[in-house]
Write a protein that holds these residues in place. Sequence first.
Motif, mmCIF file in Angstrom:
data_model
loop_
_atom_site.group_PDB
_atom_site.id
_atom_site.type_symbol
_atom_site.label_atom_id
_atom_site.label_comp_id
_atom_site.label_asym_id
_atom_site.label_seq_id
_atom_site.Cartn_x
_atom_site.Cartn_y
_atom_site.Cartn_z
ATOM 1 N N PHE A 158 0.835 -1.201 0.000
ATOM 2 C CA PHE A 158 0.000 0.000 0.000
ATOM 3 C C PHE A 158 0.868 1.250 0.000
ATOM 4 O O PHE A 158 0.645 2.187 -0.781
ATOM 5 C CB PHE A 158 -0.915 -0.008 1.232
ATOM 6 C CG PHE A 158 -1.822 1.193 1.355
ATOM 7 C CD1 PHE A 158 -3.130 1.136 0.926
ATOM 8 C CD2 PHE A 158 -1.359 2.394 1.901
ATOM 9 C CE1 PHE A 158 -3.979 2.243 1.036
ATOM 10 C CE2 PHE A 158 -2.182 3.504 2.016
ATOM 11 C CZ PHE A 158 -3.502 3.424 1.575
ATOM 12 N N VAL A 159 1.866 1.273 0.871
ATOM 13 C CA VAL A 159 2.716 2.460 1.008
ATOM 14 C C VAL A 159 3.497 2.721 -0.279
ATOM 15 O O VAL A 159 3.703 3.879 -0.671
ATOM 16 C CB VAL A 159 3.657 2.304 2.217
ATOM 17 C CG1 VAL A 159 4.737 3.384 2.222
ATOM 18 C CG2 VAL A 159 2.851 2.357 3.513
ATOM 19 N N GLN A 160 3.913 1.663 -0.974
ATOM 20 C CA GLN A 160 4.620 1.857 -2.247
ATOM 21 C C GLN A 160 3.748 2.610 -3.243
ATOM 22 O O GLN A 160 4.229 3.495 -3.960
ATOM 23 C CB GLN A 160 5.038 0.497 -2.818
ATOM 24 C CG GLN A 160 6.180 -0.156 -2.077
ATOM 25 C CD GLN A 160 6.501 -1.548 -2.608
ATOM 26 O OE1 GLN A 160 5.779 -2.085 -3.465
ATOM 27 N NE2 GLN A 160 7.571 -2.142 -2.122
ATOM 28 N N GLN A 179 -4.153 -6.991 -4.037
ATOM 29 C CA GLN A 179 -4.004 -8.130 -4.960
ATOM 30 C C GLN A 179 -4.830 -8.006 -6.238
ATOM 31 O O GLN A 179 -4.324 -8.225 -7.329
ATOM 32 C CB GLN A 179 -4.345 -9.441 -4.260
ATOM 33 C CG GLN A 179 -3.816 -10.673 -4.991
ATOM 34 C CD GLN A 179 -2.279 -10.685 -5.071
ATOM 35 O OE1 GLN A 179 -1.612 -10.385 -4.094
ATOM 36 N NE2 GLN A 179 -1.737 -11.034 -6.224
ATOM 37 N N GLN A 180 -6.115 -7.677 -6.113
ATOM 38 C CA GLN A 180 -6.947 -7.515 -7.300
ATOM 39 C C GLN A 180 -8.130 -6.610 -6.968
ATOM 40 O O GLN A 180 -8.493 -6.451 -5.798
ATOM 41 C CB GLN A 180 -7.438 -8.866 -7.836
ATOM 42 C CG GLN A 180 -8.311 -9.661 -6.922
ATOM 43 C CD GLN A 180 -8.871 -10.905 -7.610
ATOM 44 O OE1 GLN A 180 -10.067 -11.189 -7.519
ATOM 45 N NE2 GLN A 180 -8.023 -11.659 -8.282
ATOM 46 N N PRO A 181 -8.718 -5.992 -8.000
ATOM 47 C CA PRO A 181 -9.862 -5.105 -7.746
ATOM 48 C C PRO A 181 -11.070 -5.885 -7.269
ATOM 49 O O PRO A 181 -11.242 -7.060 -7.592
ATOM 50 C CB PRO A 181 -10.115 -4.449 -9.098
ATOM 51 C CG PRO A 181 -9.497 -5.369 -10.097
ATOM 52 C CD PRO A 181 -8.350 -6.042 -9.422
ATOM 53 N N LYS A 182 -11.919 -5.223 -6.504
ATOM 54 C CA LYS A 182 -13.177 -5.826 -6.083
ATOM 55 C C LYS A 182 -14.157 -5.775 -7.260
ATOM 56 O O LYS A 182 -14.131 -4.873 -8.088
ATOM 57 C CB LYS A 182 -13.752 -5.073 -4.887
ATOM 58 C CG LYS A 182 -12.786 -4.990 -3.706
ATOM 59 C CD LYS A 182 -12.430 -6.363 -3.169
ATOM 60 C CE LYS A 182 -11.476 -6.279 -1.988
ATOM 61 N NZ LYS A 182 -10.072 -6.045 -2.411
ATOM 62 N N LYS A 236 -6.336 1.671 -7.664
ATOM 63 C CA LYS A 236 -5.092 1.043 -8.080
ATOM 64 C C LYS A 236 -4.945 -0.252 -7.286
ATOM 65 O O LYS A 236 -5.512 -0.392 -6.199
ATOM 66 C CB LYS A 236 -3.905 1.972 -7.828
ATOM 67 C CG LYS A 236 -3.905 3.219 -8.707
ATOM 68 C CD LYS A 236 -2.650 4.064 -8.518
ATOM 69 C CE LYS A 236 -2.664 5.276 -9.459
ATOM 70 N NZ LYS A 236 -1.447 6.120 -9.274
ATOM 71 N N VAL A 237 -4.196 -1.178 -7.844
ATOM 72 C CA VAL A 237 -4.052 -2.490 -7.214
ATOM 73 C C VAL A 237 -2.624 -2.666 -6.715
ATOM 74 O O VAL A 237 -1.665 -2.394 -7.445
ATOM 75 C CB VAL A 237 -4.422 -3.611 -8.204
ATOM 76 C CG1 VAL A 237 -4.161 -4.980 -7.583
ATOM 77 C CG2 VAL A 237 -5.887 -3.484 -8.627
ATOM 78 N N ALA A 238 -2.480 -3.112 -5.468
ATOM 79 C CA ALA A 238 -1.182 -3.388 -4.868
ATOM 80 C C ALA A 238 -1.023 -4.900 -4.725
ATOM 81 O O ALA A 238 -1.833 -5.557 -4.061
ATOM 82 C CB ALA A 238 -1.070 -2.705 -3.512
ATOM 83 N N ASP A 239 -0.003 -5.460 -5.342
ATOM 84 C CA ASP A 239 0.268 -6.900 -5.270
ATOM 85 C C ASP A 239 0.857 -7.227 -3.903
ATOM 86 O O ASP A 239 1.921 -6.721 -3.537
ATOM 87 C CB ASP A 239 1.241 -7.285 -6.383
ATOM 88 C CG ASP A 239 1.426 -8.796 -6.514
ATOM 89 O OD1 ASP A 239 1.154 -9.518 -5.532
ATOM 90 O OD2 ASP A 239 1.855 -9.248 -7.587
#
Length: 498
Positions: A36-38, A186-189, A205-208
């Motif tokens: 998230f922070v990235q 990980q992926q959008p809702k 935006k999506v964070a892996d």
Amino acid sequence: MKNLLSAAQMREADAYTIRQQGIPSVDLMERAAKAFVQVFVREVPEKDTSIAVICGTGNNGGDGLAIARLLVHEGYGGCEVFLASFSAKQSDDYLINLSRLRETKIAVTQLDKVDLLGQSKATVIVDAILGSGLNKPLTGDFLALATLVNQLNRKVIAVDVPTGFYAEGQLSHYNGIKAELVIAFQQPKLNFFFPESVHALARFKVADIGLDQGFIARQSSRWKLTEQADIARLLVPRQNFSHKGTYGHALLLAGNETTMGAALLAAGASLHSGAGLTTVCLPPSGLIALNAALPEVMALPRTIDLSIDVFDQFEAIAIGPGLGTETENERLLEQVIGLKRPLVIDADALNLLAKRQDILAELAPGSILTPHLKEFDRLFGQHENWWSRVATASEEAQQRKIVIVLKNQYTFVCLPDGEIHINPTGNPAMASGGMGDVLTGILAALLAQGYTAADAAVLGVYLHGAAGDQLAKKRATISASQLSLQIPKTIKQILNRD
């Protein structure tokens, strides 16, 4: 195609990853916070930004506590935490991260009174109050807090989902937090792709966070997100020694005396999308316009006898753009449906079908319908929300063995096997007349070239939007004519990246 999972399935993916990798759940939470922070650092690069992180007492709140700690580590000095302890339940990982946070110098305020948040001077609010497990409207202190956050008119960045947002299901009477950005894990809702989500978020935006991709891919889900790699695999490059006959002959029954533009746009899109030959069946009054604008496209005047034999020369038939809803065109639609061949049906042909449920029932399997919201509801009845509308589209596609392309910013391609493919391409710059006519031409061209109805629909919708995305990099608005000319460039770029 990326498998899109429900919130419950994503929790199962969390648990599987924890077991498979042999890590404590709090370590996965730390990984999610770092991811998230990235994204946050790229979104808010100014380290002197004042930030208020509002945390509930569940795992979403635990994420928020870890995020606050990591933001300070990244150099964000003006970071404060507000604890929304409106529930007696506290997750174990929340308590661990609260203990870690108290070892820092970050200011922590207990929100005994919701109004305390109003004293914060923060310009950015991180919403980590409630996560994706919610399935009912907010009430009590949670509702009061969400209302206050919205009234403060600050930039809100939500953790995974905005507080009050349902990950899937009907989004009626939303009363939660409105986020400028959601950073999802990980992926959008699923509900991010539905128009009602505009009341909850402007963008996402999506964070892996490193969940097991094999597990996600193995889960049963009818929801699929189309990716560029899928399109590159589906596209068939042109081969040596091929010729115009290799790429099929598309017929477009389109245009009327005052709406020849729609026919020209569809024909141009068919031409630019690679049909070996394109013919427009049009009124005689449109012949001069067609010959002047598109000399490569042939004409079939609608004054001649359109016997069954006339249609045998075409590999694909599309009907509707600018056609008109006069009685003779209703008879024409009935005639082509009577051919028992798959068709692409759009625009006025859809409106005619809505009046003629008897011939709607006679559609050949493999036909493609391309309705927008109003056309869809005329065909299949009024719907109060998009979740039920997409459910109906999927049911109709399965029962009739057809493909329904339900158009919107994120178009839903509903297939006969029950899969629902969500298209991620396209943008508001494309909101202009004629875009649907171009899509019809693309679909006709792909069918003429031998693609299946399912592949043609997924490909066509993606290419249509991707061409618009490329044009939007340099234009605030895009015309349908510009989009048509961009299509072959977009196809080439995707093939070259493979």
